[in-house]
Design a protein around this motif. Structure first.
Motif, PDB file in Angstrom:
ATOM      1  N   MET A  18       0.813  -1.221   0.000  1.00  0.00           N
ATOM      2  CA  MET A  18       0.000   0.000   0.000  1.00  0.00           C
ATOM      3  C   MET A  18       0.847   1.272   0.000  1.00  0.00           C
ATOM      4  SD  MET A  18      -3.196  -0.960  -0.118  1.00  0.00           S
ATOM      5  CE  MET A  18      -4.336   0.110   0.716  1.00  0.00           C
ATOM      6  N   SER A  19       1.940   1.273   0.735  1.00  0.00           N
ATOM      7  CA  SER A  19       2.741   2.496   0.851  1.00  0.00           C
ATOM      8  C   SER A  19       3.331   2.935  -0.488  1.00  0.00           C
ATOM      9  CB  SER A  19       3.856   2.322   1.881  1.00  0.00           C
ATOM     10  OG  SER A  19       4.794   1.359   1.450  1.00  0.00           O
ATOM     11  N   SER A  20       3.570   2.008  -1.388  1.00  0.00           N
ATOM     12  CA  SER A  20       4.134   2.382  -2.684  1.00  0.00           C
ATOM     13  C   SER A  20       3.061   2.790  -3.688  1.00  0.00           C
ATOM     14  CB  SER A  20       5.000   1.255  -3.256  1.00  0.00           C
ATOM     15  OG  SER A  20       4.226   0.119  -3.508  1.00  0.00           O
ATOM     16  N   HIS A  21       1.802   2.497  -3.407  1.00  0.00           N
ATOM     17  CA  HIS A  21       0.708   2.859  -4.308  1.00  0.00           C
ATOM     18  C   HIS A  21       0.038   4.172  -3.928  1.00  0.00           C
ATOM     19  CE1 HIS A  21       0.488  -0.762  -6.831  1.00  0.00           C
ATOM     20  NE2 HIS A  21       0.964  -1.370  -5.759  1.00  0.00           N
ATOM     21  N   TYR A  22       0.179   4.572  -2.695  1.00  0.00           N
ATOM     22  CA  TYR A  22      -0.473   5.795  -2.204  1.00  0.00           C
ATOM     23  C   TYR A  22       0.588   6.805  -1.837  1.00  0.00           C
ATOM     24  CZ  TYR A  22      -4.847   3.226  -2.008  1.00  0.00           C
ATOM     25  OH  TYR A  22      -5.962   2.511  -2.332  1.00  0.00           O
ATOM     26  N   LYS A  23       0.768   7.790  -2.715  1.00  0.00           N
ATOM     27  CA  LYS A  23       1.777   8.822  -2.516  1.00  0.00           C
ATOM     28  C   LYS A  23       1.201  10.166  -2.944  1.00  0.00           C
ATOM     29  CE  LYS A  23       5.652   5.725  -3.367  1.00  0.00           C
ATOM     30  NZ  LYS A  23       6.774   5.919  -2.501  1.00  0.00           N
ATOM     31  N   THR A  24       1.608  11.207  -2.239  1.00  0.00           N
ATOM     32  CA  THR A  24       1.109  12.542  -2.534  1.00  0.00           C
ATOM     33  C   THR A  24       1.336  12.920  -3.992  1.00  0.00           C
ATOM     34  OG1 THR A  24       1.516  13.189  -0.259  1.00  0.00           O
ATOM     35  CG2 THR A  24       1.203  14.963  -1.825  1.00  0.00           C
ATOM     36  N   GLU A  25       2.480  12.534  -4.546  1.00  0.00           N
ATOM     37  CA  GLU A  25       2.743  12.909  -5.933  1.00  0.00           C
ATOM     38  C   GLU A  25       1.785  12.223  -6.904  1.00  0.00           C
ATOM     39  OE1 GLU A  25       6.175   9.963  -4.918  1.00  0.00           O
ATOM     40  OE2 GLU A  25       5.103  11.545  -3.884  1.00  0.00           O
ATOM     41  N   TYR A  26       1.101  11.191  -6.456  1.00  0.00           N
ATOM     42  CA  TYR A  26       0.059  10.541  -7.261  1.00  0.00           C
ATOM     43  C   TYR A  26      -1.329  11.067  -6.891  1.00  0.00           C
ATOM     44  CZ  TYR A  26       3.705   6.904  -7.788  1.00  0.00           C
ATOM     45  OH  TYR A  26       4.856   6.207  -8.013  1.00  0.00           O
ATOM     46  N   GLN A  27      -1.391  12.139  -6.105  1.00  0.00           N
ATOM     47  CA  GLN A  27      -2.640  12.679  -5.566  1.00  0.00           C
ATOM     48  C   GLN A  27      -3.371  11.623  -4.751  1.00  0.00           C
ATOM     49  OE1 GLN A  27      -4.474  14.495  -9.248  1.00  0.00           O
ATOM     50  NE2 GLN A  27      -4.915  16.096  -7.733  1.00  0.00           N
ATOM     51  N   SER A  28      -2.611  10.836  -4.008  1.00  0.00           N
ATOM     52  CA  SER A  28      -3.225   9.802  -3.191  1.00  0.00           C
ATOM     53  C   SER A  28      -2.483   9.675  -1.871  1.00  0.00           C
ATOM     54  CB  SER A  28      -3.224   8.461  -3.932  1.00  0.00           C
ATOM     55  OG  SER A  28      -1.908   8.001  -4.135  1.00  0.00           O
ATOM     56  N   GLN A  29      -3.192   9.141  -0.886  1.00  0.00           N
ATOM     57  CA  GLN A  29      -2.587   8.927   0.423  1.00  0.00           C
ATOM     58  C   GLN A  29      -3.365   7.831   1.136  1.00  0.00           C
ATOM     59  OE1 GLN A  29       0.298  10.675   1.873  1.00  0.00           O
ATOM     60  NE2 GLN A  29       0.030   8.729   2.878  1.00  0.00           N
ATOM     61  N   TYR A  30      -2.641   6.970   1.816  1.00  0.00           N
ATOM     62  CA  TYR A  30      -3.270   5.967   2.672  1.00  0.00           C
ATOM     63  C   TYR A  30      -2.873   6.315   4.101  1.00  0.00           C
ATOM     64  CZ  TYR A  30      -5.422   1.611   4.060  1.00  0.00           C
ATOM     65  OH  TYR A  30      -6.264   0.683   4.642  1.00  0.00           O
ATOM     66  N   PHE A  31      -3.873   6.391   4.954  1.00  0.00           N
ATOM     67  CA  PHE A  31      -3.665   6.726   6.357  1.00  0.00           C
ATOM     68  C   PHE A  31      -3.877   5.488   7.211  1.00  0.00           C
ATOM     69  CE2 PHE A  31      -5.001  10.681   4.353  1.00  0.00           C
ATOM     70  CZ  PHE A  31      -4.071  11.578   4.847  1.00  0.00           C
ATOM     71  N   VAL A  32      -3.106   5.372   8.272  1.00  0.00           N
ATOM     72  CA  VAL A  32      -3.310   4.311   9.243  1.00  0.00           C
ATOM     73  C   VAL A  32      -3.662   4.938  10.586  1.00  0.00           C
ATOM     74  CG1 VAL A  32      -1.823   2.624   8.115  1.00  0.00           C
ATOM     75  CG2 VAL A  32      -0.847   4.138   9.842  1.00  0.00           C
ATOM     76  N   ALA A  33      -4.438   4.198  11.355  1.00  0.00           N
ATOM     77  CA  ALA A  33      -4.745   4.570  12.735  1.00  0.00           C
ATOM     78  C   ALA A  33      -3.906   3.674  13.622  1.00  0.00           C
ATOM     79  CB  ALA A  33      -6.229   4.391  13.021  1.00  0.00           C
ATOM     80  N   GLU A  34      -3.306   4.274  14.622  1.00  0.00           N
ATOM     81  CA  GLU A  34      -2.417   3.546  15.522  1.00  0.00           C
ATOM     82  C   GLU A  34      -2.865   3.785  16.966  1.00  0.00           C
ATOM     83  OE1 GLU A  34       1.995   4.625  16.506  1.00  0.00           O
ATOM     84  OE2 GLU A  34       1.935   3.669  14.531  1.00  0.00           O
ATOM     85  N   LEU A  35      -2.913   2.714  17.722  1.00  0.00           N
ATOM     86  CA  LEU A  35      -3.289   2.787  19.138  1.00  0.00           C
ATOM     87  C   LEU A  35      -2.232   2.042  19.930  1.00  0.00           C
ATOM     88  CD1 LEU A  35      -5.474   3.557  21.282  1.00  0.00           C
ATOM     89  CD2 LEU A  35      -6.510   1.334  20.832  1.00  0.00           C
ATOM     90  N   ASN A  36      -1.628   2.729  20.886  1.00  0.00           N
ATOM     91  CA  ASN A  36      -0.570   2.131  21.709  1.00  0.00           C
ATOM     92  C   ASN A  36       0.519   1.475  20.865  1.00  0.00           C
ATOM     93  OD1 ASN A  36      -1.989   2.890  24.047  1.00  0.00           O
ATOM     94  ND2 ASN A  36      -3.195   1.004  23.970  1.00  0.00           N
ATOM     95  N   GLY A  37       0.897   2.141  19.776  1.00  0.00           N
ATOM     96  CA  GLY A  37       1.967   1.643  18.924  1.00  0.00           C
ATOM     97  C   GLY A  37       1.581   0.547  17.952  1.00  0.00           C
ATOM     98  N   LYS A  38       0.299   0.189  17.904  1.00  0.00           N
ATOM     99  CA  LYS A  38      -0.172  -0.890  17.032  1.00  0.00           C
ATOM    100  C   LYS A  38      -1.129  -0.330  15.978  1.00  0.00           C
ATOM    101  CE  LYS A  38      -3.090  -4.998  17.114  1.00  0.00           C
ATOM    102  NZ  LYS A  38      -4.151  -5.675  17.846  1.00  0.00           N
ATOM    103  N   VAL A  39      -0.909  -0.673  14.717  1.00  0.00           N
ATOM    104  CA  VAL A  39      -1.816  -0.255  13.649  1.00  0.00           C
ATOM    105  C   VAL A  39      -3.118  -1.036  13.793  1.00  0.00           C
ATOM    106  CG1 VAL A  39      -2.187  -0.193  11.154  1.00  0.00           C
ATOM    107  CG2 VAL A  39       0.046   0.419  12.101  1.00  0.00           C
ATOM    108  N   ILE A  40      -4.240  -0.300  13.859  1.00  0.00           N
ATOM    109  CA  ILE A  40      -5.547  -0.919  14.094  1.00  0.00           C
ATOM    110  C   ILE A  40      -6.502  -0.761  12.915  1.00  0.00           C
ATOM    111  CG2 ILE A  40      -5.404  -0.789  16.601  1.00  0.00           C
ATOM    112  CD1 ILE A  40      -7.100   1.822  16.414  1.00  0.00           C
ATOM    113  N   GLY A  41      -6.066  -0.038  11.886  1.00  0.00           N
ATOM    114  CA  GLY A  41      -6.922   0.150  10.725  1.00  0.00           C
ATOM    115  C   GLY A  41      -6.323   1.156   9.774  1.00  0.00           C
ATOM    116  N   GLY A  42      -7.017   1.363   8.666  1.00  0.00           N
ATOM    117  CA  GLY A  42      -6.543   2.327   7.689  1.00  0.00           C
ATOM    118  C   GLY A  42      -7.587   2.642   6.637  1.00  0.00           C
ATOM    119  N   SER A  43      -7.312   3.679   5.878  1.00  0.00           N
ATOM    120  CA  SER A  43      -8.172   4.074   4.764  1.00  0.00           C
ATOM    121  C   SER A  43      -7.369   4.944   3.818  1.00  0.00           C
ATOM    122  CB  SER A  43      -9.384   4.860   5.267  1.00  0.00           C
ATOM    123  OG  SER A  43     -10.247   5.162   4.183  1.00  0.00           O
ATOM    124  N   GLY A  44      -7.749   4.893   2.537  1.00  0.00           N
ATOM    125  CA  GLY A  44      -7.015   5.650   1.537  1.00  0.00           C
ATOM    126  C   GLY A  44      -7.902   6.520   0.681  1.00  0.00           C
TER     127      GLY A  44
END
Length: 160
Positions: A44-70
């Motif tokens: 996902m990190s290589s497909h979602y980049k600002t220069e592509y007008q895209s971004q994928y965000f992750v939610a992190e709780l206590n240092g653990k990724v718990i979800g995401g959306s792009g």
């Protein structure tokens, strides 16, 4: 419980893939025609980049990724973007994570100059649909003509 939302990094790719596949399976989004089967899920990190007008965000709780959306341009459109792959682990639901991720995506979309945001989902993802409606998405009668997720049965659009 406080969670943070941040842009995805390459170190998150394996965890995000795992979340997308597990939550997709929970709701029957398995196989062709569903987002969890898209090739991008494996990096996902290589497909979602600002220069592509895209971004994928992750939610992190206590240092653990718990979800995401792009958010990404919908079929290279300068006008329409797509909210993509909002998946949250079961034990992290009800904390406002989906709303936070969706807001981050829509804010990014506005910054990029998009005028509308499309999404497709499944009718059994009732909490997600309720969230999208609260966020101003309107249900459509049929999918966008360029939609590739033919397994989805709910289509929505929001004017930005």
């Amino acid at each position: 419980m406080e969670y943070i939302i941040r842009a995805i990094t390459a170190e998150d790719d394996l965890t995000v893939k795992s979340i997308i596949h597990a939550v997709g399976a929970e709701f029957g989004a398995i196989g062709e025609g569903f987002g969890p089967s898209d090739d991008e899920v494996y990096a996902m990190s290589s497909h979602y980049k600002t220069e592509y007008q895209s971004q994928y965000f992750v939610a992190e709780l206590n240092g653990k990724v718990i979800g995401g959306s792009g958010i990404a341009s919908f079929h290279h459109s300068n006008e329409t973007c797509e909210l993509k792959k909002l998946f949250i682990l079961p034990d992290a639901r009800g904390l406002g994570v989906g709303k936070g991720l969706t807001k981050a995506c829509l804010n990014f979309a506005k910054e990029q100059g998009f005028r509308e945001c499309y999404l497709d989902t499944l009718s059994n993802m009732e909490s997600a649909i309720a969230l999208y409606k609260k966020m101003g998405f309107v249900q459509l009668e049929q999918p966008h003509i360029d939609s590739t997720h033919n397994g989805c049965d709910i289509w929505m659009l929001k004017q930005l």
